[in-house]
Motif scaffolding. Structure first.
Motif, PDB file in Angstrom:
ATOM      1  N   ARG A 329      -5.522 -16.262   8.964  1.00 38.02           N
ATOM      2  CA  ARG A 329      -5.767 -14.823   8.873  1.00 38.02           C
ATOM      3  C   ARG A 329      -4.732 -14.001   9.636  1.00 38.02           C
ATOM      4  N   PHE A 330      -4.001 -14.644  10.549  1.00 35.12           N
ATOM      5  CA  PHE A 330      -2.966 -13.940  11.305  1.00 35.12           C
ATOM      6  C   PHE A 330      -1.569 -14.086  10.691  1.00 35.12           C
ATOM      7  N   ILE A 331      -1.394 -15.073   9.819  1.00 39.09           N
ATOM      8  CA  ILE A 331      -0.054 -15.340   9.291  1.00 39.09           C
ATOM      9  C   ILE A 331       0.047 -15.207   7.775  1.00 39.09           C
ATOM     10  N   GLY A 367       1.896  -7.838   0.416  1.00 42.59           N
ATOM     11  CA  GLY A 367       1.392  -8.539   1.591  1.00 42.59           C
ATOM     12  C   GLY A 367       0.092  -7.942   2.100  1.00 42.59           C
ATOM     13  N   LEU A 368      -0.007  -6.608   2.076  1.00 41.96           N
ATOM     14  CA  LEU A 368      -1.236  -5.954   2.500  1.00 41.96           C
ATOM     15  C   LEU A 368      -2.355  -6.150   1.475  1.00 41.96           C
ATOM     16  N   LEU A 369      -2.036  -6.077   0.189  1.00 40.57           N
ATOM     17  CA  LEU A 369      -3.055  -6.345  -0.822  1.00 40.57           C
ATOM     18  C   LEU A 369      -3.659  -7.729  -0.630  1.00 40.57           C
ATOM     19  N   TYR A 370      -2.798  -8.700  -0.365  1.00 38.54           N
ATOM     20  CA  TYR A 370      -3.260 -10.073  -0.143  1.00 38.54           C
ATOM     21  C   TYR A 370      -4.190 -10.121   1.069  1.00 38.54           C
ATOM     22  N   ARG A 371      -3.831  -9.441   2.130  1.00 38.63           N
ATOM     23  CA  ARG A 371      -4.655  -9.415   3.337  1.00 38.63           C
ATOM     24  C   ARG A 371      -6.034  -8.810   3.056  1.00 38.63           C
ATOM     25  N   TYR A 372      -6.032  -7.640   2.442  1.00 40.89           N
ATOM     26  CA  TYR A 372      -7.292  -6.926   2.272  1.00 40.89           C
ATOM     27  C   TYR A 372      -8.214  -7.618   1.268  1.00 40.89           C
ATOM     28  N   GLU A 373      -7.647  -8.288   0.266  1.00 37.93           N
ATOM     29  CA  GLU A 373      -8.477  -9.053  -0.666  1.00 37.93           C
ATOM     30  C   GLU A 373      -9.280 -10.130   0.056  1.00 37.93           C
ATOM     31  N   ARG A 374      -8.720 -10.636   1.146  1.00 32.06           N
ATOM     32  CA  ARG A 374      -9.373 -11.696   1.905  1.00 32.06           C
ATOM     33  C   ARG A 374     -10.246 -11.175   3.034  1.00 32.06           C
ATOM     34  N   GLY A 375     -10.303  -9.857   3.186  1.00 34.76           N
ATOM     35  CA  GLY A 375     -11.153  -9.288   4.206  1.00 34.76           C
ATOM     36  C   GLY A 375     -10.611  -9.404   5.614  1.00 34.76           C
ATOM     37  N   TRP A 376      -9.310  -9.651   5.721  1.00 36.99           N
ATOM     38  CA  TRP A 376      -8.684  -9.757   7.044  1.00 36.99           C
ATOM     39  C   TRP A 376      -8.307  -8.361   7.532  1.00 36.99           C
ATOM     40  N   ALA A 377      -8.747  -7.999   8.707  1.00 40.05           N
ATOM     41  CA  ALA A 377      -8.350  -6.718   9.291  1.00 40.05           C
ATOM     42  C   ALA A 377      -6.865  -6.740   9.621  1.00 40.05           C
ATOM     43  N   ASP A 378      -6.218  -5.578   9.492  1.00 40.68           N
ATOM     44  CA  ASP A 378      -4.795  -5.514   9.827  1.00 40.68           C
ATOM     45  C   ASP A 378      -4.617  -5.249  11.320  1.00 40.68           C
ATOM     46  N   SER A 379      -3.393  -4.999  11.724  1.00 39.21           N
ATOM     47  CA  SER A 379      -3.074  -4.892  13.155  1.00 39.21           C
ATOM     48  C   SER A 379      -3.717  -3.689  13.823  1.00 39.21           C
ATOM     49  N   ILE A 380      -4.167  -2.699  13.032  1.00 34.10           N
ATOM     50  CA  ILE A 380      -4.841  -1.538  13.629  1.00 34.10           C
ATOM     51  C   ILE A 380      -6.328  -1.516  13.266  1.00 34.10           C
ATOM     52  N   GLY A 381      -6.839  -2.657  12.768  1.00 32.75           N
ATOM     53  CA  GLY A 381      -8.261  -2.816  12.541  1.00 32.75           C
ATOM     54  C   GLY A 381      -8.779  -2.340  11.206  1.00 32.75           C
ATOM     55  N   LEU A 382      -7.890  -1.952  10.274  1.00 27.56           N
ATOM     56  CA  LEU A 382      -8.318  -1.454   8.963  1.00 27.56           C
ATOM     57  C   LEU A 382      -8.432  -2.607   7.970  1.00 27.56           C
ATOM     58  N   THR A 383      -9.301  -2.440   6.960  1.00 29.93           N
ATOM     59  CA  THR A 383      -9.588  -3.550   6.052  1.00 29.93           C
ATOM     60  C   THR A 383      -9.418  -3.192   4.580  1.00 29.93           C
ATOM     61  N   THR A 384      -8.907  -2.011   4.264  1.00 30.29           N
ATOM     62  CA  THR A 384      -8.646  -1.645   2.868  1.00 30.29           C
ATOM     63  C   THR A 384      -7.291  -0.959   2.756  1.00 30.29           C
ATOM     64  N   GLY A 512      13.214  -5.765  16.925  1.00 27.28           N
ATOM     65  CA  GLY A 512      13.371  -6.730  15.848  1.00 27.28           C
ATOM     66  C   GLY A 512      13.251  -6.082  14.489  1.00 27.28           C
ATOM     67  N   HIS A 513      14.216  -6.410  13.596  1.00 30.98           N
ATOM     68  CA  HIS A 513      14.229  -5.804  12.263  1.00 30.98           C
ATOM     69  C   HIS A 513      12.839  -5.841  11.630  1.00 30.98           C
ATOM     70  N   HIS A 514      12.413  -7.045  11.245  1.00 32.18           N
ATOM     71  CA  HIS A 514      11.249  -7.200  10.397  1.00 32.18           C
ATOM     72  C   HIS A 514       9.944  -7.092  11.165  1.00 32.18           C
ATOM     73  N   ASP A 515       9.996  -6.933  12.458  1.00 33.31           N
ATOM     74  CA  ASP A 515       8.771  -6.791  13.217  1.00 33.31           C
ATOM     75  C   ASP A 515       8.152  -5.413  13.031  1.00 33.31           C
ATOM     76  N   ASN A 516       8.715  -4.585  12.158  1.00 34.21           N
ATOM     77  CA  ASN A 516       8.073  -3.342  11.767  1.00 34.21           C
ATOM     78  C   ASN A 516       7.231  -3.504  10.507  1.00 34.21           C
ATOM     79  N   SER A 517       7.145  -4.725   9.990  1.00 34.18           N
ATOM     80  CA  SER A 517       6.288  -4.960   8.833  1.00 34.18           C
ATOM     81  C   SER A 517       4.832  -4.771   9.212  1.00 34.18           C
ATOM     82  N   ALA A 518       4.081  -4.097   8.329  1.00 31.67           N
ATOM     83  CA  ALA A 518       2.649  -3.893   8.562  1.00 31.67           C
ATOM     84  C   ALA A 518       1.850  -5.171   8.338  1.00 31.67           C
ATOM     85  N   THR A 519       2.504  -6.227   7.835  1.00 33.31           N
ATOM     86  CA  THR A 519       1.788  -7.476   7.579  1.00 33.31           C
ATOM     87  C   THR A 519       1.712  -8.367   8.810  1.00 33.31           C
ATOM     88  N   LEU A 520       2.351  -7.970   9.896  1.00 32.61           N
ATOM     89  CA  LEU A 520       2.299  -8.767  11.124  1.00 32.61           C
ATOM     90  C   LEU A 520       1.024  -8.451  11.909  1.00 32.61           C
TER      91      LEU A 520
END
Length: 520
Positions: A329-331, A367-384, A512-520
């Motif tokens: 759920r974190f990766i 990447g975010l669609l994949y996360r939210y389909e699985r019900g995983w909260a993102d880095s700021i606690g949102l789920t949709t 870090g370049h890609h550490d601005n991705s919302a999928t982290l």
């Protein structure tokens, strides 16, 4: 012309105009005097620019590369690399001199069509003067022999030194610290890699293994070849104490992970996720575009070994290994982000670096669609997706103030969140306007039309207008180039937070370049 890119008129105009206006003085100064070419036209030095709006000194004109053959030998005792780069090119003008991008390489000799050529290193350009003028439209072979030290300290570098060898992370502008090249994604080319290593190590590169040779002195040479052209910024070349973990993906797709032997068991749970990731994205974007896919967890625990979590080097994504030790759920969301780059960024490369939002916006979108389909909260606690887009929308004017419009970056803010989540917001707005069915058709048409090529923001706008049957140029240009955030279709209640103009570093910018991705 055998260009490995298929730029449409807007892209060609963008590069040509930039080269002829903003960068004209530098190009003309480099050109110097001219002579008569073999065809009777003027011949002179090729321009040392492709007119990129973000990296104006990157790349070279006057020719295009059709393919590279890189022959690298690694010495485990000295930890140095001996290299020979052979480029097959086709000139686009008569040339008395051509240039390659090159930095930190110890050039030993240069030959053009088998004849010794004179050369000089000037800043990050290797200027080559062939024994004979190259006529316009001519095919030529350029061979450069050199040495390299993966541990050399440079102003920027692609080398990732490890205890047992190295990997490379060329994006955006550092491939030419590993091999001399035309280091711009608009000049994609076919690649062959021959890596000679001590018998106890393994050499691996982008593409598929086509030959293994046992050599004297307990050495082995591995040859890899790409089935599709590769932009220099996403080449992978690595040497180390590796085990190759093969598995099967959807529809028989060969998957191969290149894993440090000592880390293989611990990393297996993360590596085993790839088949399902590929199956999910194929349902949305079509068949995976290359001959293989897999992960390369670099054999290093140094947090500063490279300045991002993962990099989508073609067919073999580079990762910091400790990141992959976390729960799914974190990766999983970021693993999808990197996989999506096989479509947006690798198969279709940016026409200029100002078009990076196409790469990163799409990678974060799916990447975010994949996360939210699985019900995983993102880095700021949102789920949709809707909740995350409403949050991002509120930041829109601040990000445009701090980091520029989505499709108008500069070198300093290129990898800010504006290119990631800002790009997602544009795609979300487009989907809101045209509907999911038309949006999906736009995505597929864009990927099909520019596969194995490069494309610009204007190309994406043109495809969107064509597929939707309506002129979307004004709508998308407002979202991509406007200094204020447009109204969100379907959400008239969404509001934008007023800009705070305090002089400070934008909070969304990280080291870090890609550490601005919302999928982290």
């Amino acid at each position: 012309m055998r260009y490995r890119t298929r730029l449409t008129a807007p892209a060609a105009v963008l590069l040509g105009t930039a080269a002829a206006t903003t960068l004209a003085p530098a190009a003309h100064a480099a050109a110097g005097t001219t002579t008569k070419g073999a065809s009777g036209g003027s011949a002179g030095p090729g321009p040392e620019t492709l007119g990129d709006p973000v990296y104006p000194s990157l790349g070279n004109d006057g020719y295009r590369v059709s393919d590279y053959h890189l022959d690298l030998a690694y010495d485990a005792t000295t930890k140095l690399v001996d290299g020979r780069a052979t480029l097959r090119i086709r000139t686009t003008q008569a040339l008395t001199r051509l240039s390659l991008d090159s930095l930190g390489l110890d050039i030993r000799s240069v030959r053009v069509d088998g004849r010794t050529a004179t050369y000089e290193q000037v800043d990050e350009k290797l200027r080559i003067t062939p024994a004979r003028t190259l006529r316009a439209g001519a095919r030529a072979t350029v061979c450069v022999e050199y040495g390299a030290d993966p541990r050399r300290v440079l102003s920027h570098t692609a080398w990732v030194a490890t205890p047992d060898g190295f990997a490379v992370c060329p994006q955006p502008n550092s491939a030419h610290t590993v091999f001399p090249c035309n280091d711009h994604p608009v000049d994609k080319a076919d690649f062959t890699f021959r890596l000679t290593v001590p018998g106890n190590l393994r050499g691996v590169a982008s593409g598929a293994l086509v030959r293994t040779e046992s050599l004297s002195g307990d050495r082995t040479a591995y040859t890899y070849r790409s089935r599709s052209p590769i932009a220099t910024e996403i080449v992978q070349i690595t040497v180390g104490d590796y085990v190759i973990k093969d598995r099967q993906g959807p529809h028989g797709l060969p998957l191969r992970d290149v894993v440090p032997v000592a880390r293989a068991e611990a990393l297996e749970p993360a590596l085993a996720l790839t088949p399902n990731l590929v199956a999910w994205i194929e349902q949305r974007l079509g068949a995976y575009p290359f001959e293989t896919y897999g992960l390369l967890p670099a054999n290093t625990d140094d947090p500063a070994a490279f300045d991002f979590t993962g990099l989508e080097t073609q067919t073999l994504t580079l990762y910091k290994p400790n990141y992959l030790l976390q729960e799914e759920r974190f990766i999983g969301s970021h693993m999808m982000h990197e996989l999506v780059h096989s479509y947006f960024g690798n198969s279709v490369s940016p026409g200029t670096w100002a078009d990076l939002w196409i790469n990163e916006g799409h990678a974060d979108f799916y990447g975010l669609l994949y996360r939210y389909e699985r019900g995983w909260a993102d880095s700021i606690g949102l789920t949709t997706m809707e909740a995350r887009m409403k949050n991002t929308y509120a930041r829109g004017d601040q990000w445009r103030h701090d980091s520029g419009p989505v499709a108008a970056p500069n070198e300093a803010n290129l990898f800010d969140s504006q290119r990631y989540l800002g790009g997602v917001l544009v795609l979300y707005a487009l989907r809101q306007l045209v509907g999911e069915t038309t949006f999906t058709a736009i995505e597929h048409t864009f990927l099909d039309r520019y596969r194995n090529a490069s494309a610009t923001t204007e190309n994406y706008i043109s495809v969107a207008s064509e597929v939707s049957g309506q002129d979307l140029s004004g709508f998308l240009r407002d979202w991509l180039y406007g200094t204020t955030t447009p109204r969100m279709p379907g959400h008239p209640d969404w509001t934008v937070t007023p800009v705070r103009t305090a002089l400070r570093t934008p909070q969304n910018r990280t080291a870090g370049h890609h550490d601005n991705s919302a999928t982290l």
